[in-house]
Design a protein around this motif. Structure first.
Motif, PDB file in Angstrom:
ATOM      1  N   ALA A 181       0.830  -1.204   0.000  1.00  0.00           N
ATOM      2  CA  ALA A 181       0.000   0.000   0.000  1.00  0.00           C
ATOM      3  C   ALA A 181       0.866   1.257   0.000  1.00  0.00           C
ATOM      4  CB  ALA A 181      -0.927  -0.002   1.218  1.00  0.00           C
ATOM      5  N   ILE A 182       1.884   1.280   0.839  1.00  0.00           N
ATOM      6  CA  ILE A 182       2.757   2.452   0.920  1.00  0.00           C
ATOM      7  C   ILE A 182       3.528   2.628  -0.386  1.00  0.00           C
ATOM      8  CG2 ILE A 182       4.816   3.382   2.066  1.00  0.00           C
ATOM      9  CD1 ILE A 182       3.763   2.132   4.659  1.00  0.00           C
ATOM     10  N   GLY A 183       4.003   1.530  -0.955  1.00  0.00           N
ATOM     11  CA  GLY A 183       4.733   1.619  -2.214  1.00  0.00           C
ATOM     12  C   GLY A 183       3.880   2.167  -3.340  1.00  0.00           C
ATOM     13  N   GLU A 184       2.628   1.714  -3.426  1.00  0.00           N
ATOM     14  CA  GLU A 184       1.737   2.202  -4.469  1.00  0.00           C
ATOM     15  C   GLU A 184       1.386   3.671  -4.254  1.00  0.00           C
ATOM     16  OE1 GLU A 184      -1.675  -0.219  -5.031  1.00  0.00           O
ATOM     17  OE2 GLU A 184      -0.534  -2.066  -5.333  1.00  0.00           O
ATOM     18  N   LEU A 195       7.779  14.027  -7.487  1.00  0.00           N
ATOM     19  CA  LEU A 195       8.561  13.963  -6.253  1.00  0.00           C
ATOM     20  C   LEU A 195       9.591  12.840  -6.330  1.00  0.00           C
ATOM     21  CD1 LEU A 195       5.679  14.260  -3.614  1.00  0.00           C
ATOM     22  CD2 LEU A 195       7.176  16.083  -4.420  1.00  0.00           C
ATOM     23  N   SER A 196      10.649  12.981  -5.550  1.00  0.00           N
ATOM     24  CA  SER A 196      11.592  11.878  -5.386  1.00  0.00           C
ATOM     25  C   SER A 196      10.968  10.845  -4.448  1.00  0.00           C
ATOM     26  CB  SER A 196      12.900  12.394  -4.785  1.00  0.00           C
ATOM     27  OG  SER A 196      12.689  12.820  -3.445  1.00  0.00           O
ATOM     28  N   GLU A 197      11.590   9.678  -4.371  1.00  0.00           N
ATOM     29  CA  GLU A 197      11.086   8.635  -3.475  1.00  0.00           C
ATOM     30  C   GLU A 197      11.098   9.111  -2.031  1.00  0.00           C
ATOM     31  OE1 GLU A 197      12.187   4.004  -2.262  1.00  0.00           O
ATOM     32  OE2 GLU A 197      12.820   4.848  -4.186  1.00  0.00           O
ATOM     33  N   GLU A 198      12.192   9.807  -1.641  1.00  0.00           N
ATOM     34  CA  GLU A 198      12.309  10.303  -0.266  1.00  0.00           C
ATOM     35  C   GLU A 198      11.238  11.349   0.036  1.00  0.00           C
ATOM     36  OE1 GLU A 198      14.726  10.107  -2.451  1.00  0.00           O
ATOM     37  OE2 GLU A 198      16.011   8.536  -1.634  1.00  0.00           O
ATOM     38  N   ASP A 199      10.995  12.256  -0.922  1.00  0.00           N
ATOM     39  CA  ASP A 199       9.987  13.301  -0.703  1.00  0.00           C
ATOM     40  C   ASP A 199       8.580  12.714  -0.643  1.00  0.00           C
ATOM     41  OD1 ASP A 199      11.902  15.250  -0.610  1.00  0.00           O
ATOM     42  OD2 ASP A 199      11.691  15.853  -2.717  1.00  0.00           O
ATOM     43  N   ALA A 200       8.321  11.702  -1.472  1.00  0.00           N
ATOM     44  CA  ALA A 200       7.003  11.077  -1.460  1.00  0.00           C
ATOM     45  C   ALA A 200       6.726  10.428  -0.112  1.00  0.00           C
ATOM     46  CB  ALA A 200       6.901  10.036  -2.579  1.00  0.00           C
ATOM     47  N   LYS A 214      -2.705   6.274  10.948  1.00  0.00           N
ATOM     48  CA  LYS A 214      -1.642   5.336  10.628  1.00  0.00           C
ATOM     49  C   LYS A 214      -1.182   5.512   9.188  1.00  0.00           C
ATOM     50  CE  LYS A 214      -2.944   1.704  13.914  1.00  0.00           C
ATOM     51  NZ  LYS A 214      -3.375   0.301  14.060  1.00  0.00           N
ATOM     52  N   LEU A 215       0.120   5.313   8.964  1.00  0.00           N
ATOM     53  CA  LEU A 215       0.700   5.483   7.639  1.00  0.00           C
ATOM     54  C   LEU A 215       0.019   4.579   6.617  1.00  0.00           C
ATOM     55  CD1 LEU A 215       3.038   7.115   6.346  1.00  0.00           C
ATOM     56  CD2 LEU A 215       4.488   5.100   6.677  1.00  0.00           C
ATOM     57  N   ARG A 216      -0.303   3.361   7.014  1.00  0.00           N
ATOM     58  CA  ARG A 216      -0.960   2.429   6.103  1.00  0.00           C
ATOM     59  C   ARG A 216      -2.325   2.955   5.671  1.00  0.00           C
ATOM     60  NH1 ARG A 216      -4.381  -2.310   6.738  1.00  0.00           N
ATOM     61  NH2 ARG A 216      -3.935  -3.844   5.099  1.00  0.00           N
ATOM     62  N   ASP A 217      -3.071   3.570   6.607  1.00  0.00           N
ATOM     63  CA  ASP A 217      -4.386   4.102   6.271  1.00  0.00           C
ATOM     64  C   ASP A 217      -4.278   5.301   5.326  1.00  0.00           C
ATOM     65  OD1 ASP A 217      -5.567   2.184   7.864  1.00  0.00           O
ATOM     66  OD2 ASP A 217      -5.640   3.465   9.635  1.00  0.00           O
ATOM     67  N   VAL A 218      -3.255   6.134   5.537  1.00  0.00           N
ATOM     68  CA  VAL A 218      -3.022   7.250   4.620  1.00  0.00           C
ATOM     69  C   VAL A 218      -2.749   6.715   3.213  1.00  0.00           C
ATOM     70  CG1 VAL A 218      -1.493   9.185   4.058  1.00  0.00           C
ATOM     71  CG2 VAL A 218      -2.156   8.771   6.432  1.00  0.00           C
ATOM     72  N   ALA A 219      -1.902   5.688   3.136  1.00  0.00           N
ATOM     73  CA  ALA A 219      -1.560   5.113   1.836  1.00  0.00           C
ATOM     74  C   ALA A 219      -2.785   4.525   1.144  1.00  0.00           C
ATOM     75  CB  ALA A 219      -0.487   4.034   2.020  1.00  0.00           C
ATOM     76  N   GLN A 220      -3.616   3.834   1.901  1.00  0.00           N
ATOM     77  CA  GLN A 220      -4.822   3.252   1.307  1.00  0.00           C
ATOM     78  C   GLN A 220      -5.776   4.330   0.807  1.00  0.00           C
ATOM     79  OE1 GLN A 220      -6.070   0.689   4.564  1.00  0.00           O
ATOM     80  NE2 GLN A 220      -5.344  -1.119   3.488  1.00  0.00           N
ATOM     81  N   ASN A 221      -5.853   5.426   1.536  1.00  0.00           N
ATOM     82  CA  ASN A 221      -6.716   6.524   1.117  1.00  0.00           C
ATOM     83  C   ASN A 221      -6.230   7.126  -0.201  1.00  0.00           C
ATOM     84  OD1 ASN A 221      -8.919   8.411   1.583  1.00  0.00           O
ATOM     85  ND2 ASN A 221      -7.330   9.933   1.942  1.00  0.00           N
TER      86      ASN A 221
END
Length: 230
Positions: A181-184, A195-200, A214-221
């Motif tokens: 999820a975070i990678g996508e 953005l760069s990978e670090e900035d993203a 949670k970071l995972r929930d942000v990514a899923q959103n």
């Protein structure tokens, strides 16, 4: 098989497994080690069955993921059976998948279409936990010997102990889903905002901290509704 060389590599693997930063990384290292250490193994993966559903926890090749997906859809296959501990078997070795397989009449033709010639697998378990099955693949019939099976069993035993120290199967699956999820989400942010990978990743972390989510929930959103403005 040079067993002295194998023993040295297994000792090195034990240290590598302990050094992995996450359960998902531990899974990937185990699958990669199978290709490295087991004679005849061209590709490997780890399949778990949770609530009747096949979950591919690690794979070194797309063919492994396709094999896992096929077994999950059909509800049959040697890896699927091993992960569920059907008949109590902890090891399987299929010498020639180009021949009919009465136990898996629907999976076997699909496996042949994927280019699988022979397979071997091992249940990853400790006294009180099962982590799924470590599965080895070759494009050649007869690729796996008794020595291959012995090496695989030793690897699987080490791997199960490492996994027991890392997490439970539910947490392993959760860790893998979180990583995807975070990678996508990072990919979406990088593409749309240059953005760069670090900035993203920094954007994801800032949103998580600002909204106390949670970071995972942000990514899923972000995956489901489009990216937030950085």
């Amino acid at each position: 098989m040079d067993w002295r060389d194998f023993a040295e590599k297994m000792a090195d693997l034990a240290r590598r497994l302990l050094a992995q930063p996450s359960p998902a990384a531990t899974l990937e290292e185990i699958a990669s080690a199978a290709v490295e250490l087991i004679d005849g193994c061209e590709a490997a993966g780890i399949l778990a069955v949770r609530k009747g559903r096949a979950v591919s926890l690690a794979a070194t090749a797309g063919m492994v993921e396709e094999s896992d997906r096929l077994q999950g859809e059909l509800g049959e296959g040697p890896c699927f059976d091993a992960a569920r501990r059907v008949n109590g078997d902890r090891v399987f070795r299929i010498t020639d998948l180009t021949r009919p397989q009465p136990e898996w009449p629907r999976y076997a033709p699909g496996a042949r279409d994927l280019g699988i010639g022979s397979m071997m697998g091992f249940l990853l378990f400790t006294d009180d936990q099962d982590f799924g099955a470590l599965d080895c693949y070759s494009s050649r019939p007869g690729a796996f010997t008794q020595d291959s099976e012995t090496a695989g069993w030793l690897l699987a035993s080490h791997a199960a102990v490492a996994l027991a120290g890392a997490s439970t199967v539910d947490q392993l699956e959760h860790a893998l889903e979180t990583r995807h999820a975070i990678g996508e989400a990072m990919g979406i942010l990088r593409e749309r905002h240059r953005l760069s990978e670090e900035d993203a990743f920094a954007v994801l972390r800032r949103i998580s901290q600002h909204h106390n989510v949670k970071l995972r929930d942000v990514a899923q959103n972000i995956r489901g509704q489009g990216p937030h403005k950085p």
